[in-house]
Design a protein around this motif. Structure first.
Motif, PDB file in Angstrom:
ATOM      1  N   UNK A 151       0.759  -0.977  -0.108  1.00  0.00           N
ATOM      2  CA  UNK A 151      -0.042  -0.171   0.001  1.00  0.00           C
ATOM      3  C   UNK A 151       0.787   1.287   0.002  1.00  0.00           C
ATOM      4  N   UNK A 152       1.692   1.123   0.784  1.00  0.00           N
ATOM      5  CA  UNK A 152       2.520   2.581   1.060  1.00  0.00           C
ATOM      6  C   UNK A 152       3.347   2.521  -0.294  1.00  0.00           C
ATOM      7  N   UNK A 153       4.062   1.542  -0.948  1.00  0.00           N
ATOM      8  CA  UNK A 153       4.745   1.554  -2.165  1.00  0.00           C
ATOM      9  C   UNK A 153       3.884   2.225  -3.263  1.00  0.00           C
ATOM     10  N   UNK A 154       2.636   1.771  -3.311  1.00  0.00           N
ATOM     11  CA  UNK A 154       2.054   2.316  -4.514  1.00  0.00           C
ATOM     12  C   UNK A 154       1.496   3.439  -4.396  1.00  0.00           C
ATOM     13  N   UNK A 155       1.334   3.985  -3.056  1.00  0.00           N
ATOM     14  CA  UNK A 155       0.890   5.117  -2.751  1.00  0.00           C
ATOM     15  C   UNK A 155       1.807   6.454  -2.884  1.00  0.00           C
ATOM     16  N   UNK A 156       3.148   6.086  -2.374  1.00  0.00           N
ATOM     17  CA  UNK A 156       4.237   6.993  -2.449  1.00  0.00           C
ATOM     18  C   UNK A 156       5.140   6.932  -3.358  1.00  0.00           C
ATOM     19  N   UNK A 157       5.409   5.879  -4.153  1.00  0.00           N
ATOM     20  CA  UNK A 157       6.606   5.774  -4.700  1.00  0.00           C
ATOM     21  C   UNK A 157       6.147   5.542  -6.411  1.00  0.00           C
ATOM     22  N   UNK A 158       5.085   5.176  -6.719  1.00  0.00           N
ATOM     23  CA  UNK A 158       4.520   4.994  -8.139  1.00  0.00           C
ATOM     24  C   UNK A 158       3.955   6.412  -8.491  1.00  0.00           C
ATOM     25  N   UNK A 159       4.333   7.128  -9.574  1.00  0.00           N
ATOM     26  CA  UNK A 159       4.356   8.521  -9.773  1.00  0.00           C
ATOM     27  C   UNK A 159       3.032   8.680 -10.502  1.00  0.00           C
ATOM     28  N   UNK A 160       2.300   7.772 -11.382  1.00  0.00           N
ATOM     29  CA  UNK A 160       0.951   8.152 -11.942  1.00  0.00           C
ATOM     30  C   UNK A 160       0.003   7.328 -11.198  1.00  0.00           C
ATOM     31  N   UNK A 161      -1.174   7.703 -11.531  1.00  0.00           N
ATOM     32  CA  UNK A 161      -2.542   7.245 -11.208  1.00  0.00           C
ATOM     33  C   UNK A 161      -2.551   5.658 -12.219  1.00  0.00           C
ATOM     34  N   UNK A 162      -1.933   5.817 -13.252  1.00  0.00           N
ATOM     35  CA  UNK A 162      -2.126   4.764 -14.129  1.00  0.00           C
ATOM     36  C   UNK A 162      -1.135   3.536 -13.645  1.00  0.00           C
ATOM     37  N   UNK A 163       0.120   3.998 -13.248  1.00  0.00           N
ATOM     38  CA  UNK A 163       0.975   3.111 -12.537  1.00  0.00           C
ATOM     39  C   UNK A 163       0.338   2.289 -11.521  1.00  0.00           C
ATOM     40  N   UNK A 164      -0.222   3.320 -10.516  1.00  0.00           N
ATOM     41  CA  UNK A 164      -1.023   2.482  -9.339  1.00  0.00           C
ATOM     42  C   UNK A 164      -2.146   1.627  -9.590  1.00  0.00           C
ATOM     43  N   UNK A 165      -2.788   1.965 -10.591  1.00  0.00           N
ATOM     44  CA  UNK A 165      -3.908   1.085 -11.262  1.00  0.00           C
ATOM     45  C   UNK A 165      -3.460  -0.175 -11.562  1.00  0.00           C
ATOM     46  N   UNK A 166      -2.367  -0.002 -12.341  1.00  0.00           N
ATOM     47  CA  UNK A 166      -1.909  -1.250 -12.910  1.00  0.00           C
ATOM     48  C   UNK A 166      -1.369  -2.189 -11.880  1.00  0.00           C
ATOM     49  N   UNK A 167      -0.629  -1.805 -10.949  1.00  0.00           N
ATOM     50  CA  UNK A 167       0.020  -2.362  -9.658  1.00  0.00           C
ATOM     51  C   UNK A 167      -1.248  -2.995  -9.013  1.00  0.00           C
ATOM     52  N   UNK A 168      -2.317  -2.451  -8.856  1.00  0.00           N
ATOM     53  CA  UNK A 168      -3.526  -2.836  -8.053  1.00  0.00           C
ATOM     54  C   UNK A 168      -4.022  -3.867  -8.721  1.00  0.00           C
ATOM     55  N   UNK A 169      -4.267  -3.770 -10.008  1.00  0.00           N
ATOM     56  CA  UNK A 169      -4.921  -4.853 -10.850  1.00  0.00           C
ATOM     57  C   UNK A 169      -4.004  -6.195 -10.674  1.00  0.00           C
ATOM     58  N   UNK A 170      -2.638  -6.134 -10.931  1.00  0.00           N
ATOM     59  CA  UNK A 170      -1.926  -7.395 -10.570  1.00  0.00           C
ATOM     60  C   UNK A 170      -1.970  -7.825  -9.293  1.00  0.00           C
ATOM     61  N   UNK A 171      -1.840  -7.113  -8.394  1.00  0.00           N
ATOM     62  CA  UNK A 171      -2.091  -7.514  -6.950  1.00  0.00           C
ATOM     63  C   UNK A 171      -3.445  -8.213  -6.830  1.00  0.00           C
ATOM     64  N   UNK A 172      -4.557  -7.904  -7.236  1.00  0.00           N
ATOM     65  CA  UNK A 172      -5.897  -8.364  -7.066  1.00  0.00           C
ATOM     66  C   UNK A 172      -6.064  -9.636  -7.967  1.00  0.00           C
ATOM     67  N   UNK A 173      -5.806  -9.568  -9.226  1.00  0.00           N
ATOM     68  CA  UNK A 173      -5.958 -10.557 -10.316  1.00  0.00           C
ATOM     69  C   UNK A 173      -4.746 -11.574 -10.279  1.00  0.00           C
ATOM     70  N   UNK A 174      -3.684 -11.427  -9.931  1.00  0.00           N
ATOM     71  CA  UNK A 174      -2.624 -12.306 -10.214  1.00  0.00           C
ATOM     72  C   UNK A 174      -2.772 -13.549  -9.291  1.00  0.00           C
ATOM     73  N   UNK A 175      -3.164 -13.450  -7.945  1.00  0.00           N
ATOM     74  CA  UNK A 175      -3.324 -14.467  -7.264  1.00  0.00           C
ATOM     75  C   UNK A 175      -4.582 -15.357  -7.478  1.00  0.00           C
ATOM     76  N   UNK A 176      -5.680 -14.722  -7.956  1.00  0.00           N
ATOM     77  CA  UNK A 176      -6.832 -15.429  -8.386  1.00  0.00           C
ATOM     78  C   UNK A 176      -6.393 -16.155  -9.923  1.00  0.00           C
ATOM     79  N   UNK A 177      -5.501 -15.630 -10.819  1.00  0.00           N
ATOM     80  CA  UNK A 177      -5.083 -16.286 -11.980  1.00  0.00           C
ATOM     81  C   UNK A 177      -4.393 -17.668 -11.735  1.00  0.00           C
ATOM     82  N   UNK A 178      -3.472 -17.407 -10.885  1.00  0.00           N
ATOM     83  CA  UNK A 178      -2.781 -18.645 -10.309  1.00  0.00           C
ATOM     84  C   UNK A 178      -3.546 -19.741  -9.697  1.00  0.00           C
ATOM     85  N   UNK A 179      -4.518 -19.199  -9.032  1.00  0.00           N
ATOM     86  CA  UNK A 179      -5.322 -20.286  -8.270  1.00  0.00           C
ATOM     87  C   UNK A 179      -6.519 -20.965  -9.464  1.00  0.00           C
TER      88      UNK A 179
END
Length: 98
Positions: free
Chosen positions: A59-87
């Motif tokens: 959360x802190x990394x996404x909030x403070x170190x990713x510069x754009x909202x687009x980068x934050x959105x992409x990282x959030x999607x990977x975090x949300x969807x990645x484990x589900x796709x593996x399962x």
């Protein structure tokens, strides 16, 4: 995801057309249905736990170190969807072996 996975892990969901791991193979045999859904339910529970953990840790990394909202959105999607796709991939592989 955790709450959705628990009933199928406990084999409380009978074969149906709306809830559970539905494939031609699982819908054609109740034994396969319960085995596949118990496995996929565990995968969903673990995906929910992994998503929660990753979201909390990054959360802190996404909030403070990713510069754009687009980068934050992409990282959030990977975090949300990645484990589900593996399962899901693991569940399809399991069902193919039944």
């Amino acid at each position: 995801m955790v709450a959705l996975g628990i009933p199928v892990v406990l084999r409380k969901v009978a074969p149906n057309g709306t809830y559970g791991f539905r494939t031609i193979k699982t819908m054609s045999d109740s034994r396969v249905w319960y085995e596949a859904n118990a496995y996929s339910g565990k995968a969903i529970v673990w995906a929910g736990v992994a998503t929660s953990f990753l979201s909390f840790v990054f959360w802190d990394v996404l909030k403070h170190y990713l510069l754009t909202n687009g980068q934050q959105l992409l990282a959030s999607v990977v975090i949300e969807v990645g484990p589900l796709l593996v399962g899901m991939a693991a569940s399809f592989r399991y069902v193919s072996r039944l």
